[in-house]
Design a protein around this motif. Structure first.
Motif, PDB file in Angstrom:
ATOM      1  N   ILE A  24       5.081   9.681   3.022  1.00 53.71           N
ATOM      2  CA  ILE A  24       3.959   9.129   3.780  1.00 53.71           C
ATOM      3  C   ILE A  24       4.313   9.114   5.255  1.00 53.71           C
ATOM      4  CG2 ILE A  24       2.522   7.072   4.134  1.00 53.71           C
ATOM      5  CD1 ILE A  24       3.273   6.305   1.193  1.00 53.71           C
ATOM      6  N   GLU A  55       2.326   1.683  -3.540  1.00 49.66           N
ATOM      7  CA  GLU A  55       1.289   2.084  -4.498  1.00 49.66           C
ATOM      8  C   GLU A  55       0.896   3.536  -4.296  1.00 49.66           C
ATOM      9  OE1 GLU A  55      -1.809  -0.716  -3.814  1.00 49.66           O
ATOM     10  OE2 GLU A  55      -0.752  -2.390  -4.803  1.00 49.66           O
ATOM     11  N   GLU A  56       0.739   3.934  -3.032  1.00 49.12           N
ATOM     12  CA  GLU A  56       0.358   5.322  -2.743  1.00 49.12           C
ATOM     13  C   GLU A  56       1.446   6.287  -3.192  1.00 49.12           C
ATOM     14  OE1 GLU A  56      -0.594   8.119   1.171  1.00 49.12           O
ATOM     15  OE2 GLU A  56      -0.878   5.947   1.309  1.00 49.12           O
ATOM     16  N   TYR A  57       2.708   5.922  -2.925  1.00 51.54           N
ATOM     17  CA  TYR A  57       3.805   6.813  -3.307  1.00 51.54           C
ATOM     18  C   TYR A  57       3.935   6.919  -4.824  1.00 51.54           C
ATOM     19  CZ  TYR A  57       8.369   9.058  -3.404  1.00 51.54           C
ATOM     20  OH  TYR A  57       9.401   9.940  -3.635  1.00 51.54           O
ATOM     21  N   LYS A  86       1.694   7.036  -6.939  1.00 50.48           N
ATOM     22  CA  LYS A  86       0.651   7.897  -7.503  1.00 50.48           C
ATOM     23  C   LYS A  86       0.967   9.378  -7.361  1.00 50.48           C
ATOM     24  CE  LYS A  86      -3.039   4.539  -6.615  1.00 50.48           C
ATOM     25  NZ  LYS A  86      -4.237   4.234  -5.763  1.00 50.48           N
ATOM     26  N   CYS A  96       9.641   4.751  -2.473  1.00 48.78           N
ATOM     27  CA  CYS A  96       8.780   5.235  -1.387  1.00 48.78           C
ATOM     28  C   CYS A  96       9.619   6.035  -0.397  1.00 48.78           C
ATOM     29  CB  CYS A  96       8.104   4.069  -0.668  1.00 48.78           C
ATOM     30  SG  CYS A  96       6.775   4.597   0.442  1.00 48.78           S
ATOM     31  N   ARG A 114       0.825  -1.204   0.000  1.00 47.31           N
ATOM     32  CA  ARG A 114       0.000   0.000   0.000  1.00 47.31           C
ATOM     33  C   ARG A 114       0.862   1.259   0.000  1.00 47.31           C
ATOM     34  NH1 ARG A 114      -2.613  -0.481   4.633  1.00 47.31           N
ATOM     35  NH2 ARG A 114      -1.669   1.286   5.695  1.00 47.31           N
TER      36      ARG A 114
END
Length: 448
Positions: A26, A17-19, A21, A415, A14
């Motif tokens: 985070i 994936e978030e990074y 985008k 990330c 997760r």
């Protein structure tokens, strides 16, 4: 345990994936993510004091997570310090390599990741007791080459320490002798006149300050009184049995024997083949770093890991060191990191030494990161833990500069995590021109 590992896998995916985008850092809290373990009591983590230890929750998260590394694969920490990453690697079923310039750190890592027969350890401590009873020591003996030995140790303490050391040196097995030398080392500062609250040796205040306001007078006076009548062997024995219990606990967590090797005293010269490790986790030192050699100087002398004349040579091996001659910083070194060079040029006008410390730190870290990238397998990860600080009142973006160096060395940033520091050992003001570190960056880099 398997469920927790699966949770970590999902969380890691997760994060990445978030990074991918938005490329934004985070916010995380590793103490909350790994809150089911009391690391202070876990296995052999507390076998010996050491300054500025890495928060073990961080390596635990990445090592108990087959997204990053699988059982029996090889983990490297090129700045292994007292072996936090190495021990957690072993407990998680991974093999590990470590590097550190401090011989005491290498000894701590070696011992805490070793395997011992508990019965043999108990037999040896009983033998040592008899050996000491038959050992004659007086003030004319040749003592270890400890810096300012008579300043830091009362005469009766010095004699007792020497008797214990002579007895330990009679142990024939190197591995078991190292265990007892390490226990002896952990005893040294506890029976010295150094203030136990401060990492570097500072003599405990034993005189009442002006207006009787010194806050630690009573505590220091009490310590002096205890030292005057202290049975050092009894103190040493307590440390030995505490550490034996830690090894018994270690076996309960993981009875398998994963290998750990201390392979180098220099992160810039790791000395293993290209692409031979599956994961790197490391928290390098900082520019103007903790004074590791000075903090360990009494231990290094008593254990005969270093003479007092060799301490300066050991300090010169430290990346992030502060001791330079004026000839070293007559001109400012160029790091080829544009933002860093602009900042360092301004700092050089104010304080040439601090500018040189920071510039040379980046150049030496560049060598270390290139070497780390060389030994990392393609498609594998480098977890780099760093923090920003200040130099002469200006923000020095350590983590950002190291990230740029890593990307130039062929690693991709997949990330960036930011963890606010609450009570870590790194939260220290290292000198009057530095600042308190208040958050830690965890950079997840991938060799593609």
């Amino acid at each position: 345990m398997k469920t927790k590992a699966n949770d970590f896998n999902l969380i890691s995916k997760r994060f990445l994936e978030e990074y991918s985008k938005n490329q934004q850092p985070i916010r995380v809290n590793f103490k909350e993510m790994v809150d089911h373990i009391k690391f202070q009591d876990r296995a052999t983590h507390s076998i010996h004091i050491y300054p500025a230890k890495l928060l073990p929750n961080i390596p635990y998260f990445f090592l108990n997570n087959d997204f990053f590394v699988k059982d029996n694969e090889f983990v490297l920490d090129p700045f292994s310090g007292s072996g936090t990453v190495l021990l957690e690697s072993n407990l998680a079923g991974k093999n590990s390599y470590g590097c550190d310039s401090n011989p005491l750190a290498r000894l701590i890592s070696k011992v805490k990741t070793s395997t011992y027969n508990i019965s043999i350890l108990k037999n040896i401590i009983n033998t040592l007791k008899m050996e000491i009873q038959n050992t004659t020591v007086d003030s004319n003996d040749k003592f270890p080459d400890v810096v300012n030995i008579d300043y830091w140790f009362l005469p009766n303490i010095k004699l007792q320490l020497h008797a214990i050391l002579k007895a330990i040196k009679t142990i024939s097995d190197d591995n078991y002798r190292d265990f007892f030398i390490l226990c002896f080392s952990n005893c040294v500062k506890k029976v010295s006149l150094a203030d136990s609250r401060i990492s570097v040796p500072v003599k405990a205040k034993l005189n009442r300050e002006t207006n009787n306001l010194h806050p630690f007078f009573d505590e220091s006076k009490s310590k002096l009184k205890r030292l005057e009548d202290l049975d050092v062997f009894l103190k040493f024995t307590e440390i030995v049995y505490d550490n034996i219990k830690r090894f018994e606990n270690k076996v309960k967590i993981n009875s398998k024997s994963q290998s750990t090797k201390i392979i180098s005293d220099d992160a810039r010269k790791i000395g293993i083949p290209d692409e031979s490790v599956d994961l790197i986790i490391s928290s390098p030192p900082y520019a103007g770093a903790q004074k590791y050699i000075r903090a360990c100087s009494l231990n290094l002398g008593w254990t005969e890991l270093s003479s007092k004349d060799n301490l300066r040579i050991l300090d010169k091996k430290n990346i992030g060191r502060e001791n330079y001659s004026k000839a070293d910083y007559l001109t400012l070194k160029v790091t080829d990191i544009v933002e860093a060079d602009l900042l360092l040029t301004e700092i050089y006008k104010i304080n040439p030494l601090r500018a040189h410390i920071a510039a040379n730190y980046l150049l030496e870290m560049k060598q270390a990161i290139i070497e780390a990238s060389r030994v990392l397998k393609k498609g594998k990860y480098f977890i780099l833990i760093a923090a920003n600080n200040q130099v002469c009142g200006r923000e020095f973006k350590t983590q950002e500069y190291l990230r740029m160096i890593a990307e130039d060395a062929g690693l991709k940033t997949v990330c960036r995590l930011v963890d606010d520091i609450k009570s870590y050992g790194l939260m220290t003001k290292r000198n009057k021109t530095a600042s308190v570190i208040t958050c830690e960056w965890v950079l997840i880099l991938k060799k593609e």
